[in-house]
Design a protein around this motif. Sequence first.
Motif, PDB file in Angstrom:
ATOM      1  N   ALA A  47       0.839  -1.202   0.000  1.00 57.82           N
ATOM      2  CA  ALA A  47       0.000   0.000   0.000  1.00 57.82           C
ATOM      3  C   ALA A  47       0.873   1.250   0.000  1.00 57.82           C
ATOM      4  O   ALA A  47       1.952   1.276   0.581  1.00 57.82           O
ATOM      5  N   TYR A  48       0.411   2.266  -0.656  1.00 54.44           N
ATOM      6  CA  TYR A  48       1.034   3.586  -0.651  1.00 54.44           C
ATOM      7  C   TYR A  48       0.042   4.562  -0.056  1.00 54.44           C
ATOM      8  O   TYR A  48      -1.159   4.331  -0.086  1.00 54.44           O
ATOM      9  N   TYR A  49       0.541   5.646   0.476  1.00 50.85           N
ATOM     10  CA  TYR A  49      -0.299   6.631   1.129  1.00 50.85           C
ATOM     11  C   TYR A  49      -0.015   8.021   0.597  1.00 50.85           C
ATOM     12  O   TYR A  49       1.136   8.385   0.396  1.00 50.85           O
ATOM     13  N   VAL A  50      -1.071   8.776   0.397  1.00 52.43           N
ATOM     14  CA  VAL A  50      -0.975  10.207   0.192  1.00 52.43           C
ATOM     15  C   VAL A  50      -1.336  10.789   1.541  1.00 52.43           C
ATOM     16  O   VAL A  50      -2.307  10.367   2.179  1.00 52.43           O
ATOM     17  N   TYR A  51      -0.524  11.718   2.031  1.00 49.83           N
ATOM     18  CA  TYR A  51      -0.779  12.289   3.344  1.00 49.83           C
ATOM     19  C   TYR A  51      -0.635  13.803   3.281  1.00 49.83           C
ATOM     20  O   TYR A  51       0.044  14.335   2.420  1.00 49.83           O
ATOM     21  N   MET A  52      -1.325  14.455   4.185  1.00 49.39           N
ATOM     22  CA  MET A  52      -1.214  15.908   4.308  1.00 49.39           C
ATOM     23  C   MET A  52      -0.732  16.224   5.708  1.00 49.39           C
ATOM     24  O   MET A  52      -1.177  15.609   6.678  1.00 49.39           O
ATOM     25  N   LEU A  53       0.176  17.181   5.799  1.00 45.68           N
ATOM     26  CA  LEU A  53       0.656  17.672   7.078  1.00 45.68           C
ATOM     27  C   LEU A  53       0.192  19.105   7.249  1.00 45.68           C
ATOM     28  O   LEU A  53       0.277  19.894   6.317  1.00 45.68           O
ATOM     29  N   ARG A  54      -0.305  19.413   8.431  1.00 51.94           N
ATOM     30  CA  ARG A  54      -0.571  20.803   8.769  1.00 51.94           C
ATOM     31  C   ARG A  54       0.728  21.330   9.368  1.00 51.94           C
ATOM     32  O   ARG A  54       1.250  20.779  10.332  1.00 51.94           O
ATOM     33  N   CYS A  55       1.283  22.360   8.776  1.00 49.95           N
ATOM     34  CA  CYS A  55       2.594  22.873   9.166  1.00 49.95           C
ATOM     35  C   CYS A  55       2.469  24.177   9.937  1.00 49.95           C
ATOM     36  O   CYS A  55       1.424  24.836   9.917  1.00 49.95           O
ATOM     37  N   PRO A  70       7.985  23.414   9.902  1.00 45.69           N
ATOM     38  CA  PRO A  70       7.835  22.141  10.613  1.00 45.69           C
ATOM     39  C   PRO A  70       6.380  21.695  10.745  1.00 45.69           C
ATOM     40  O   PRO A  70       5.486  22.519  10.959  1.00 45.69           O
ATOM     41  N   PRO A  71       6.144  20.394  10.609  1.00 45.14           N
ATOM     42  CA  PRO A  71       4.776  19.880  10.734  1.00 45.14           C
ATOM     43  C   PRO A  71       4.274  19.952  12.165  1.00 45.14           C
ATOM     44  O   PRO A  71       5.033  19.751  13.112  1.00 45.14           O
ATOM     45  N   GLU A  72       2.995  20.237  12.297  1.00 39.07           N
ATOM     46  CA  GLU A  72       2.340  20.253  13.602  1.00 39.07           C
ATOM     47  C   GLU A  72       1.415  19.071  13.778  1.00 39.07           C
ATOM     48  O   GLU A  72       1.196  18.621  14.887  1.00 39.07           O
ATOM     49  N   ALA A  73       0.841  18.572  12.680  1.00 42.67           N
ATOM     50  CA  ALA A  73      -0.099  17.455  12.769  1.00 42.67           C
ATOM     51  C   ALA A  73      -0.207  16.739  11.433  1.00 42.67           C
ATOM     52  O   ALA A  73      -0.058  17.343  10.375  1.00 42.67           O
ATOM     53  N   LEU A  74      -0.487  15.456  11.510  1.00 45.32           N
ATOM     54  CA  LEU A  74      -0.766  14.645  10.331  1.00 45.32           C
ATOM     55  C   LEU A  74      -2.262  14.723  10.068  1.00 45.32           C
ATOM     56  O   LEU A  74      -3.072  14.555  10.973  1.00 45.32           O
ATOM     57  N   ALA A  75      -2.617  15.012   8.831  1.00 42.65           N
ATOM     58  CA  ALA A  75      -4.028  15.095   8.464  1.00 42.65           C
ATOM     59  C   ALA A  75      -4.286  14.214   7.254  1.00 42.65           C
ATOM     60  O   ALA A  75      -3.530  14.235   6.292  1.00 42.65           O
ATOM     61  N   ALA A  76      -5.289  13.398   7.329  1.00 38.32           N
ATOM     62  CA  ALA A  76      -5.831  12.668   6.193  1.00 38.32           C
ATOM     63  C   ALA A  76      -4.870  11.768   5.432  1.00 38.32           C
ATOM     64  O   ALA A  76      -4.702  11.946   4.230  1.00 38.32           O
ATOM     65  N   PRO A  77      -4.264  10.749   6.062  1.00 38.57           N
ATOM     66  CA  PRO A  77      -3.533   9.776   5.253  1.00 38.57           C
ATOM     67  C   PRO A  77      -4.535   8.897   4.506  1.00 38.57           C
ATOM     68  O   PRO A  77      -5.505   8.428   5.092  1.00 38.57           O
ATOM     69  N   VAL A  78      -4.346   8.727   3.218  1.00 40.27           N
ATOM     70  CA  VAL A  78      -5.247   7.923   2.389  1.00 40.27           C
ATOM     71  C   VAL A  78      -4.441   6.810   1.756  1.00 40.27           C
ATOM     72  O   VAL A  78      -3.403   7.051   1.137  1.00 40.27           O
ATOM     73  N   SER A  79      -4.914   5.564   1.892  1.00 38.76           N
ATOM     74  CA  SER A  79      -4.197   4.389   1.400  1.00 38.76           C
ATOM     75  C   SER A  79      -4.606   4.048  -0.031  1.00 38.76           C
ATOM     76  O   SER A  79      -5.781   4.135  -0.388  1.00 38.76           O
ATOM     77  N   TYR A  80      -3.606   3.662  -0.837  1.00 38.60           N
ATOM     78  CA  TYR A  80      -3.837   3.209  -2.205  1.00 38.60           C
ATOM     79  C   TYR A  80      -3.002   1.954  -2.444  1.00 38.60           C
ATOM     80  O   TYR A  80      -1.883   1.863  -1.969  1.00 38.60           O
ATOM     81  N   THR A  81      -3.538   1.028  -3.208  1.00 36.50           N
ATOM     82  CA  THR A  81      -2.752  -0.147  -3.584  1.00 36.50           C
ATOM     83  C   THR A  81      -2.196  -0.016  -4.994  1.00 36.50           C
ATOM     84  O   THR A  81      -1.338  -0.769  -5.385  1.00 36.50           O
ATOM     85  N   HIS A  82      -2.683   0.965  -5.741  1.00 33.71           N
ATOM     86  CA  HIS A  82      -2.188   1.203  -7.095  1.00 33.71           C
ATOM     87  C   HIS A  82      -1.509   2.565  -7.126  1.00 33.71           C
ATOM     88  O   HIS A  82      -2.137   3.588  -6.863  1.00 33.71           O
ATOM     89  N   LEU A  83      -0.252   2.584  -7.438  1.00 35.61           N
ATOM     90  CA  LEU A  83       0.540   3.801  -7.411  1.00 35.61           C
ATOM     91  C   LEU A  83      -0.035   4.884  -8.323  1.00 35.61           C
ATOM     92  O   LEU A  83      -0.090   6.036  -7.966  1.00 35.61           O
TER      93      LEU A  83
END
Length: 66
Positions: free
Chosen positions: A3-11, A44-57
């Motif tokens: 699995a691969y993830y797209v993630y957003m960081l609140r900085c 610098p990041p303050e929080a992880l927001a919305a990691p989304v999992s994908y199996t197809h790159l």
Amino acid sequence: MEAYYVYMLRCRGGSLYTGMTNDVARRMAMHCSGRGAKYTRAHPPEALAAPVSYTHLRAHETRRHL
């Protein structure tokens, strides 16, 4: 299939950083320690927001650029 993830960081300052990885915890640790992306070294990041999992790159690459 890995699995691969797209993630957003609140900085610091309220900005968002979007990235992709196959290991969210490892990548977050890298960002927090200053060894991640050039952007997160300056914002610098303050929080992880919305990691989304994908199996197809390809599907995850498309989502990253929305």
